[in-house]
Design a protein around this motif. Structure first.
Motif, short mmCIF file in Angstrom:
data_model
loop_
_atom_site.label_atom_id
_atom_site.label_comp_id
_atom_site.label_asym_id
_atom_site.label_seq_id
_atom_site.Cartn_x
_atom_site.Cartn_y
_atom_site.Cartn_z
N ALA A 154 44.04 -19.06 3.94
CA ALA A 154 43.42 -18.70 2.67
C ALA A 154 44.43 -18.08 1.71
O ALA A 154 44.34 -18.27 0.49
N GLU A 155 45.41 -17.35 2.25
CA GLU A 155 46.37 -16.67 1.39
C GLU A 155 47.30 -17.63 0.67
O GLU A 155 48.00 -17.23 -0.27
N ARG A 156 47.32 -18.91 1.08
CA ARG A 156 48.16 -19.88 0.38
C ARG A 156 47.48 -20.43 -0.87
O ARG A 156 48.12 -21.04 -1.72
N GLY A 157 46.16 -20.27 -0.95
CA GLY A 157 45.45 -20.62 -2.18
C GLY A 157 45.25 -22.09 -2.43
O GLY A 157 45.11 -22.52 -3.58
N GLY A 194 41.07 -16.69 -1.82
CA GLY A 194 42.49 -16.38 -1.70
C GLY A 194 43.13 -16.39 -3.07
O GLY A 194 42.49 -16.77 -4.07
N PRO A 195 44.38 -15.99 -3.18
CA PRO A 195 45.07 -16.03 -4.48
C PRO A 195 45.19 -17.46 -4.97
O PRO A 195 45.36 -18.39 -4.18
N LEU A 196 45.12 -17.65 -6.26
CA LEU A 196 45.18 -18.98 -6.86
C LEU A 196 46.65 -19.40 -6.94
O LEU A 196 47.29 -19.28 -7.97
N GLU A 242 56.12 -22.21 -10.65
CA GLU A 242 54.83 -21.95 -11.30
C GLU A 242 53.69 -22.10 -10.30
O GLU A 242 53.59 -23.10 -9.59
N SER A 243 52.80 -21.10 -10.26
CA SER A 243 51.63 -21.18 -9.39
C SER A 243 50.47 -21.83 -10.14
O SER A 243 50.53 -22.05 -11.36
N ALA A 244 49.41 -22.10 -9.41
CA ALA A 244 48.21 -22.65 -10.04
C ALA A 244 47.66 -21.68 -11.09
O ALA A 244 47.24 -22.09 -12.17
N ALA A 245 47.67 -20.38 -10.76
CA ALA A 245 47.18 -19.39 -11.72
C ALA A 245 48.06 -19.36 -12.98
O ALA A 245 47.54 -19.28 -14.10
N THR A 274 41.06 -18.41 -5.78
CA THR A 274 40.48 -19.74 -5.57
C THR A 274 38.98 -19.70 -5.85
O THR A 274 38.43 -20.67 -6.38
N GLY A 275 38.35 -18.58 -5.51
CA GLY A 275 36.93 -18.45 -5.79
C GLY A 275 36.63 -18.46 -7.27
O GLY A 275 35.63 -19.05 -7.70
N ASP A 276 37.50 -17.82 -8.07
CA ASP A 276 37.32 -17.84 -9.53
C ASP A 276 37.29 -19.28 -10.04
O ASP A 276 36.41 -19.67 -10.81
N LEU A 277 38.27 -20.08 -9.63
CA LEU A 277 38.35 -21.46 -10.11
C LEU A 277 37.18 -22.28 -9.61
O LEU A 277 36.57 -23.04 -10.37
N ALA A 278 36.84 -22.13 -8.33
CA ALA A 278 35.74 -22.91 -7.77
C ALA A 278 34.43 -22.61 -8.50
O ALA A 278 33.66 -23.52 -8.83
N ARG A 279 34.18 -21.34 -8.77
CA ARG A 279 32.93 -20.96 -9.45
C ARG A 279 32.88 -21.52 -10.86
O ARG A 279 31.82 -21.99 -11.32
#
Length: 313
Positions: A111-114, A121-123, A132-135, A175-180
């Motif tokens: 989960a921590e890999r996002g 987990g973190p995005l 660059e990360s997804a966030a 990840t939850g923020d994006l999924a929601r």
């Protein structure tokens, strides 16, 4: 040392590679090492690539890395760099190359890999843990650019609606923020066979890791490295990847020469650089029942001819 995850289409990949004692095989996507373990058991030497530092760290515990000479050599690099990496090791030709492209189950399960929307987990989504990360992308990119990524890499038909919702909800951190956000934008029915966030997560992950560009470069690198009779086996997990592999092999075998980005202009005779192309090989019902991740997998394989490698466009 056994791999903690089940490698997809393992028997079929090994049959396509047919590794022999003394062969030198590249595992372009080491991951948890399922293919590498089977290749080593056939007596071959493996040069394994992975840009994920966790995968490389786990591989360094394998006893084959400490043999003299080592039968497992690990390269913490992108597989598109395999020609340069092997040249540094004094290697110009190999007997086989295998790729299991896309995200690994090992990455999805952390989960921590996002990477996954199934656990908070973190995005992040970065395979190499740098850049660059997804966030970073979702919180700074223009709405139009986000929509383009979702449409191109996720085949999301409602890409503009989703992109608009993402921008309105910024900043996204997990990840939850994006999924929601995606589920609300598209309408989520609990119990539906496919989560509506699936396509968006795939698209952002592919963009962040430049996966399709990496696949094309990796295929060209394999063409340059494989000697006559060398075997290529590529497992892909969605239609975007499979189309790239299928087109590459058809062009390399001499089909669609006029439309190729890698072949000379139409009218010139170009000898095929790959032959004995397999049909699309998919997992059996038994394998899918045993390993649900295999459900969307497709294997394509081919054998290198004596023709010189084509020059990249």
């Amino acid at each position: 040392m056994s791999a903690p995850h089940i490698p997809v289409l393992l028997d079929e990949v090994i049959a396509a590679l047919d590794p022999q004692p003394g062969d030198l095989v590249v595992d372009a996507t080491f991951g948890a090492g399922g293919y590498t373990r089977a290749i080593l058991e056939r007596g071959a030497t493996v040069h394994a690539f992975d840009r994920d530092p966790d995968a490389i760290a786990a591989g360094r515990e394998w006893p084959e890395t400490r043999e003299q000479p080592p039968r497992l050599v690990l390269h913490p690099r992108r597989f598109s760099e395999m020609v340069a990496a092997l040249a540094e090791a004094g290697i110009a030709r190999v007997d086989g190359v295998t790729m299991d492209v896309g995200v690994s189950s090992m990455q999805l399960d952390q989960a921590e890999r996002g990477f996954a929307f199934s656990a908070e987990g973190p995005l992040d989504m970065r395979m190499s843990r740098d850049g660059e990360s997804a966030a970073d992308f979702l919180n700074s990119a223009r709405e139009e650019d986000i929509a383009d990524v979702l449409y191109t890499y996720g085949e999301e038909r409602q890409s503009r609606r989703v992109a608009r919702a993402i921008v309105a909800a910024r900043p996204l951190e997990t990840t939850g923020d994006l999924a929601r956000v995606v589920r609300k934008a598209l309408g989520h029915r609990p119990g539906a066979p496919k989560d509506p966030a699936t396509r968006s997560f795939q698209a952002v992950r592919i963009h962040v890791n430049a996966e399709l560009d990496e696949l094309e470069a990796g295929l060209r690198a394999a063409e340059a490295l494989l000697g006559e009779g060398g075997r290529l086996a590529v497992v892909s997990f969605h239609s975007l990847e499979d189309r790239i592999v299928k087109r590459f092999l058809r062009e390399a075998a001499g089909a669609n020469a006029g439309a190729s980005r890698h072949l000379p202009a139409a009218g010139q005779i170009v000898p095929p650089v790959f032959g004995r192309l397999s049909k699309a090989i998919r997992p059996s019902d038994a394998e899918t029942a045993r390993n649900p991740r295999a459900r969307s997998a497709t294997l394509r394989a081919a054998v290198r001819t004596a023709a010189p490698a084509r020059e990249a466009a």
